[in-house]
Structure formats: C-alpha cells, structure tokens
Design an enzyme around this catalytic site. Sequence first.
Site, PDB file in Angstrom:
ATOM      1  N   GLU A  63      -6.148  51.689  -3.836  1.00  0.00           N
ATOM      2  CA  GLU A  63      -7.349  51.297  -4.592  1.00  0.00           C
ATOM      3  C   GLU A  63      -7.783  49.896  -4.196  1.00  0.00           C
ATOM      4  OE1 GLU A  63      -5.431  52.443  -8.231  1.00  0.00           O
ATOM      5  OE2 GLU A  63      -6.985  53.915  -8.656  1.00  0.00           O
ATOM      6  N   GLU A 101      -0.120  59.163  -7.810  1.00  0.00           N
ATOM      7  CA  GLU A 101      -0.063  59.023  -9.276  1.00  0.00           C
ATOM      8  C   GLU A 101       0.193  60.337  -9.996  1.00  0.00           C
ATOM      9  OE1 GLU A 101      -2.128  57.446  -7.338  1.00  0.00           O
ATOM     10  OE2 GLU A 101      -2.648  55.464  -8.113  1.00  0.00           O
TER      11      GLU A 101
HETATM   12  N1  CAA Z   1       6.732  50.427  -9.244  1.00  0.00           N
HETATM   13  C1  CAA Z   1       7.952  49.956  -9.525  1.00  0.00           C
HETATM   14  N2  CAA Z   1       9.034  50.166  -8.736  1.00  0.00           N
HETATM   15  C2  CAA Z   1       8.841  50.908  -7.638  1.00  0.00           C
HETATM   16  C3  CAA Z   1       7.583  51.441  -7.285  1.00  0.00           C
HETATM   17  C4  CAA Z   1       6.485  51.167  -8.150  1.00  0.00           C
HETATM   18  N3  CAA Z   1       5.258  51.607  -7.888  1.00  0.00           N
HETATM   19  N4  CAA Z   1       7.715  52.134  -6.140  1.00  0.00           N
HETATM   20  C5  CAA Z   1       9.005  52.032  -5.779  1.00  0.00           C
HETATM   21  N5  CAA Z   1       9.690  51.294  -6.684  1.00  0.00           N
HETATM   22  C6  CAA Z   1      11.100  50.907  -6.632  1.00  0.00           C
HETATM   23  C7  CAA Z   1      12.016  52.113  -6.689  1.00  0.00           C
HETATM   24  O1  CAA Z   1      12.290  52.462  -8.008  1.00  0.00           O
HETATM   25  C8  CAA Z   1      13.236  51.571  -5.968  1.00  0.00           C
HETATM   26  O2  CAA Z   1      13.932  50.779  -6.895  1.00  0.00           O
HETATM   27  P1  CAA Z   1      15.544  50.750  -6.900  1.00  0.00           P
HETATM   28  O3  CAA Z   1      15.923  50.245  -5.559  1.00  0.00           O
HETATM   29  O4  CAA Z   1      15.855  49.855  -8.027  1.00  0.00           O
HETATM   30  O5  CAA Z   1      15.970  52.160  -7.109  1.00  0.00           O
HETATM   31  C9  CAA Z   1      12.652  50.641  -4.909  1.00  0.00           C
HETATM   32  O6  CAA Z   1      11.330  50.333  -5.350  1.00  0.00           O
HETATM   33  C10 CAA Z   1      12.544  51.260  -3.529  1.00  0.00           C
HETATM   34  O7  CAA Z   1      11.901  52.522  -3.667  1.00  0.00           O
HETATM   35  P2  CAA Z   1      12.429  53.807  -2.888  1.00  0.00           P
HETATM   36  O8  CAA Z   1      13.907  53.891  -3.022  1.00  0.00           O
HETATM   37  O9  CAA Z   1      11.616  54.951  -3.365  1.00  0.00           O
HETATM   38  O10 CAA Z   1      12.086  53.403  -1.390  1.00  0.00           O
HETATM   39  P3  CAA Z   1      11.521  54.309  -0.219  1.00  0.00           P
HETATM   40  O11 CAA Z   1      11.394  53.430   0.952  1.00  0.00           O
HETATM   41  O12 CAA Z   1      12.319  55.558  -0.094  1.00  0.00           O
HETATM   42  O13 CAA Z   1      10.056  54.772  -0.679  1.00  0.00           O
HETATM   43  C11 CAA Z   1       7.845  54.468  -1.553  1.00  0.00           C
HETATM   44  C12 CAA Z   1       9.050  53.814  -0.839  1.00  0.00           C
HETATM   45  C13 CAA Z   1       7.247  55.543  -0.655  1.00  0.00           C
HETATM   46  C14 CAA Z   1       6.864  53.401  -1.838  1.00  0.00           C
HETATM   47  C15 CAA Z   1       8.344  55.151  -2.863  1.00  0.00           C
HETATM   48  O14 CAA Z   1       9.102  54.196  -3.596  1.00  0.00           O
HETATM   49  C16 CAA Z   1       7.241  55.615  -3.763  1.00  0.00           C
HETATM   50  O15 CAA Z   1       6.720  56.688  -3.547  1.00  0.00           O
HETATM   51  N6  CAA Z   1       6.933  54.825  -4.791  1.00  0.00           N
HETATM   52  C17 CAA Z   1       5.984  55.219  -5.811  1.00  0.00           C
HETATM   53  C18 CAA Z   1       4.588  54.915  -5.382  1.00  0.00           C
HETATM   54  C19 CAA Z   1       3.644  55.238  -6.487  1.00  0.00           C
HETATM   55  O16 CAA Z   1       3.826  56.157  -7.270  1.00  0.00           O
HETATM   56  N7  CAA Z   1       2.575  54.458  -6.555  1.00  0.00           N
HETATM   57  C20 CAA Z   1       1.587  54.620  -7.578  1.00  0.00           C
HETATM   58  C21 CAA Z   1       1.949  53.779  -8.736  1.00  0.00           C
HETATM   59  S1  CAA Z   1       0.925  54.049 -10.119  1.00  0.00           S
HETATM   60  C22 CAA Z   1      -0.515  53.283  -9.741  1.00  0.00           C
HETATM   61  O17 CAA Z   1      -0.660  52.637  -8.737  1.00  0.00           O
HETATM   62  C23 CAA Z   1      -1.544  53.495 -10.809  1.00  0.00           C
HETATM   63  C24 CAA Z   1      -2.874  53.039 -10.486  1.00  0.00           C
HETATM   64  O18 CAA Z   1      -3.729  53.778 -10.120  1.00  0.00           O
HETATM   65  C25 CAA Z   1      -3.201  51.652 -10.708  1.00  0.00           C
END
Ligand code: CAA
Length: 717
Positions: free
Chosen positions: A102, A122
């Site tokens: 975004e 999301e």
């Molecule tokens: N918020 C908080 N913590 C997050 C996060 C997020 N968005 N994304 C990842 N983390 C944390 C994980 O919980 C993990 O923490 P721990 O080490 O304590 O377990 C750490 O970051 C590393 O994450 P991964 O182990 O998943 O690492 P990866 O390299 O395998 O994957 C990633 C990285 C692809 C970014 C994956 O973490 C992921 O898919 N994250 C979620 C992304 C997401 O859902 N984004 C949307 C958020 S909601 C939003 O943005 C709403 C909006 O419209 C404003």
Amino acid sequence: MVDYSVHGQVAVLEVNNPPVNAFSHNVRVGLDRSIDKAIKDTNVKAIVICGKGRTFPAGADIREFDQPHKEPSLTLVFEKLEKTTKPVVAAIHGTCLGGGLECALFCHYRIAQKTARVGFPEVQIGILPGAAGTQRLPRLTGLHVAMDMITSGRHIFAPEALKYGIIDEMFTGDVINAGIKFAKSVMNKPLEDRCLMNKTVKDADQADQIADEFMSLVKRKYKGFEAPIDCVKAVKASATLPYREGLKMESRLMQKLLLSGQSAAQRYAFFSERAVSRWKMPGGNFQTAKPLPIKSTAVIGAGTMGTGIAVCLLNAGYQVYLLEQNQKFLENGVKTIRGIIEGSVRLGKTPMAVAQKAATLLKPTMKYEDLADVDLVIEAVYENLSLKREIFSKLDKLCKPTTLLCSNTSSLDIDRIGTATKRGDKVAGMHFFAPAYYMRLLENIYSTQTSPTTAATIMDVGRKIGKVSVLVKSCQGFLANRMRGPFAVEAYFLLEEGSTPQEVDSVMENLGMPMGPFKTGDLSGLDIGYKIQTELAKSKGVELSVDSKFLMGERISTLTRTMYDNGRLGRKTGKGWYRYEKPGGKLATPDEEVREIIKDHCKKAGIQRRNISTQEILERLMYSCINEGFKILEEGVAATPEDIDISWIYGFSWPKYLGGPMYYANRIGLDKIYQRICYYHENFPYSSHWIPSRLLLKLSENKVPMSQWCSGTDSKL
Ligand code: CAA
C-alpha cells in the site's frame, strides 16, 4: 526506525525495523517525520523509500492489532507521499506485502528487484488491505487481477508484477543505488498522471459481472471464511464508488473484520505456525541444538507413503535412494513418483528445472547395501512393529555411524523401534500425512533416547521440504492420531445411540471441517477401521464378535464390522455410510439401508436409541478431543497448545478461522468445557477419554488466560 539520508538531491528513507520492517507505531511516526523533512528540504528534489536488511516493509505490525490504535494511521502517513510535488519512488526488494505494498501504491513510481515478491496477504489473517489497497490496486491492474490477488493473498514475483503494471521497472543489484538512479531519471516530470487516486478502474463497466464471478468462487473455495467475501465487496467499490467513498467502504469492512473472531483466530494461527519451529525437548531446544547437514537420503518402501515422502525430498533437492523388495514394486514406485512430479509441473506448481533435477536425484534400488552412506533413512513400510524392528536392526549394522534412522509410523512406539539398534539417539519418528507430497504437517517424534541434535536435524529437513513441523514426545498415537482417537470412537457411539451419518457429518462440516467423519471413513475404506480394531483386539488376546460392546473394560462399537459384513466398504464399493453413484464415485447420498443396518445392529447389541441434539453431537466429538489435548499437554507429549492447533490445521484441515481446537476451547471457556466433560464422564463411565484432564481442571479453576498457558510459559501445572 527510519534511516534518513540525502544523496545529492535525492532523500532516501530506509525503514529499519527487523526482521521484516513491519509498520509498527514507531515506524509510522518515523516515516511521517522523515517525509516531512524531505518535503521541507529545498535541496531535495526526489524521495526514495526502501527497506533496510532483507526486505521492503512486509506490512503492518500484526502484533499491534490487539492493542488500542495509535495515530498516525498508515493512510494518513502515506497520503503525504502522493500529495508532495517531489517524485516518490518505492525501491522494492524482498517481500513487499500488505501495508508495504500500500505504501508503494501511494508512491509515484515503483521499481523492484527481479527476485522481489509483492502481494496482499491480509485475507490470510482474516482482514483486507485496509490502507487503501483495495481502492488503489484495481486502479493500476483492473478489477480482475486485483480481485484475484486480494482474495487469494498470493504473492507474485516482480516479472508478473511488471506485466500487470504494479511496478514500472525491474532492477538488479543494490536497492538504494537503483532507487536513486531511477529517482534522478524522473525528477522533473509531471506527477499528475502518477497519482493513483486520480485514475479510474479500466474494467469498471464489468464490475457486477467480475464481482459475481469472484463472490461465487470465494464462497466455494474459502467456505466459511468471512474476509474473502468482504475483500470482493471492497474491491468492487473501487469501480462503483468515487475514491473517497470507496475508502470509507473499505474502512467500514476492515473494522468489521478486525472485530470478528475469525481474524483473531487467524492471527493466532499465523503466530502459532512460527511458534512451533521454536521446539523444545528434554535436554535441548531449537537454540541449543544444531542440525546436522543432510545431503543424501533413503526411503524404504515404495507404497503410497514412501513415494509421497520421496517426492517431498526430491523436490527439495535431496538425493533419494528408493528401496523396495522386488522389481515390480520398485518400478511401480518410480512410476508413481514420476507421475506426481509431472502432474505438479503441468499444474505449474513445480518448475520444470526442479523436476528435471529430481529425476537425476532418484536412485531406485533393491539392495540395502546402497544405503550404507546416506545421511538419513526414512522407513515407510506398513505398520508392524516386528517388521520395523527388523529393518532398523539391519540398517544399524550396515549404515555409517552418523546416519539418522527415522520411521514414518503413525502410532508405533519410537522407543521400541530405537531399541532394535545401538544408536537410539539417532532414531526418531517422521510421521507424514497422506498424501505426503501435499499435506503440510510433519509430526516429528522423539523417544527417550533421541538426541536434541537428531530432533534439530529432522525439524530442519521438515522446513526444507516445505512442511510445518511439530516436535512431539513418543506415545501411543503421538499427538495427532491420539487426540483424534476419541473423535472417531464417539462418532460410532453417536450412530449407535440414535444419530445418522449425515447428522454427524453435517455438524462437523458446519463447524468448518471439509468432511465429516463418515464421509472421510468412506473415502479411506471401512475395511481399514475394521481391520485396525480386529488387530488391536487380537494383540490383547481378545476375539471380537459383532455384539462385543467392551474391550478390556472400554466401551467399543463394532458397527464397522457390521457394515463390512454387509459389503459396505466405502466409496470403492459404491456403498459405505452413504450410497455413491458408482464404485469409486464421489457423490454421497444418505441411504435408508444404512439406517436399517444400524437399527438392526443396535437391536442385536441391546442398545437403546434416542434423539440426539446437534449440540450433543458437537460436544461429544470435539470436547472429547479437547480433553485428550489437555492430557497431551499435561504429559508433555506436546510442549505447547500451538503444537496441537497447528497439527489439526495442517494435518486434519481444521479451519484456521477457529484457530485450532485448543484455541477454540479457550474461546468457549475452559470452565464450561470442563463441566460438560464431567457430565459425559458421569454418563459414559466406560470411555476413558471422558476422564477429565487434571490440567484442564487446574486451568479452568484458576481462570488462567490462554496467553499464560500457550508458548513461552513453563508454569502450566
Ligand atoms: N507483523 C509482525 N510480525 C511479523 C510480521 C508482521 N506483519 N510479519 C512477520 N512477522 C514476524 C514473524 O512472526 C516472525 O517472528 P518470530 O521470529 O518471532 O517468529 C518474524 O517476523 C519473521 O517472519 P517469518 O518467520 O515468517 O519469516 P519468513 O522470512 O519466512 O517470511 C514474510 C517473511 C513473507 C514477510 C512472512 O513473515 C509473512 O508472510 N508475514 C506476514 C505478512 C503480512 O501478513 N502482511 C500484512 C500485514 S497486515 C497489513 O499490512 C494490513 C494493512 O493493510 C495495513
């Protein structure tokens, strides 16, 4: 939180919030200030936004969702980017997701490294892209692509993003240098046309048709999930409402979803999936034990499980010796493996290069001696302890001393398999779920002898082959099958007491399971349940008859035997708990004949039938399992409730929007669950699965919140 630097006339705003540069409150404040600074600095003529370390921001900070909102909101900060008269370039690497994408969509330009991924995940945590993502993406890509990306949550690589116009250019090499170079090239160009809020959605005239198409798709594909439906509504609004009105609609739907129980459960599932990798066992944990390097592997047995496991290993680049006892079985196994991989290539799930490499890594053999130098053996022969002990003893003698020996058993005691060798520390269970190449759960099992290094290694292999791995202590049935045991047994008792297969199935399907226990039974074959029960009785020296009601003091049901005797073996015979259109058919129709068979069975066995409520069906199926889940925790078979919940989500397709059975229990209230378990224990004293768990009693009496008995706490008892 945001590193600010100026390079000539270009300001670089580098988000610095490891590990994934999530937009936490501090980042939002930092970004807001940095944008103001860059706008005010008259020497600055262009702005670059990027992420430090491994990635562009991967979205909002999900951990903050349960806390009160603190200003500034993401949208407020991002709007400053679009309004400025200085061109803003998003320079993307790693994963640009959710709020990250975004942010990029508020910038005037987007460039990305070739390996970068963008997406709106999301929906997978039960919400929608709520910082204008649903209104801006369709203005770039059109409705169809936006609907697809936003309702599926899939990530796309830079080349595909370029094709859809999401990014303007791809680059290789350093992110900051590429950003600055690009910013310089657009410094004095007009920006009017680069602001997405000024644009219209190109296929707006087809909004109704596209929205209808996606609405029926998501209702079918993501049955029970609320977020995909609201995603369709919000994206449609981008085409039918003016930009500001569309934003209001997005915001209303986002608030609704955020308050829904589904999003909280899906966020719990997101963090649980990561928590299970932080395993622990007596003597070690994920931090203290280091995995051994594994290059070559062997799979013993080329049946359904063996071939599925081999596919997982081959796709991850491991060399695999596939061992069978005769040429025909071996050839069939190789054919099956090739078929699975080729099918996956056709579906676009496996790249051709991976498939070609897999073909060179597969080494079919009938000679145990070929396994002497492999690093890991996974035995996948049928469930027979003596046979497995024989195989392990043989492997122990011929494999190099460092080889790890694992069994793909679903229930046999790993200690008893380990004692057939002189390397009990290197023996463990690796329980795959069928079909092994598809199901994501891997249940890794340690015995009293297994070393933490062995556990670390199999957990690492699990991660590398793309599984969600859970580590559990060896016991009868381990975590998953042991906990599900009461579910299967109660389902039969319910039929005997008055329910029909379709009543029981629909309760579970309404809860969100893809299939109820009787449709599942028809799929696997009723002869399997019958044989397991007969073998179990035999192993205890008991010969069961059709009217046996007890086995070693435990209530049992011999209904499957009655069905078996009536030639109802499930889908394969076209008749099981349901009738099918043909042998091997898929269309399940309730069958009056089954009702009669059950009634007759009950009459002979002297079982009184009655009306059973939907609530009782649900409680007896689920609360019995939940009780077992607390016993599993109490005994340390699973270290945390997350291990249990993830096992159900990825092993039994439990709906993520309910967060797993332990999370579900907590939502209902542990005291209520405990009371009902006591009630059933009183009524069904011959079923030990109703003996209430001590841990459940303790937690419910003391009203301990789940945050204190889930991962990270050792104060359970
Ligand atoms: N918020 C908080 N913590 C997050 C996060 C997020 N968005 N994304 C990842 N983390 C944390 C994980 O919980 C993990 O923490 P721990 O080490 O304590 O377990 C750490 O970051 C590393 O994450 P991964 O182990 O998943 O690492 P990866 O390299 O395998 O994957 C990633 C990285 C692809 C970014 C994956 O973490 C992921 O898919 N994250 C979620 C992304 C997401 O859902 N984004 C949307 C958020 S909601 C939003 O943005 C709403 C909006 O419209 C404003």
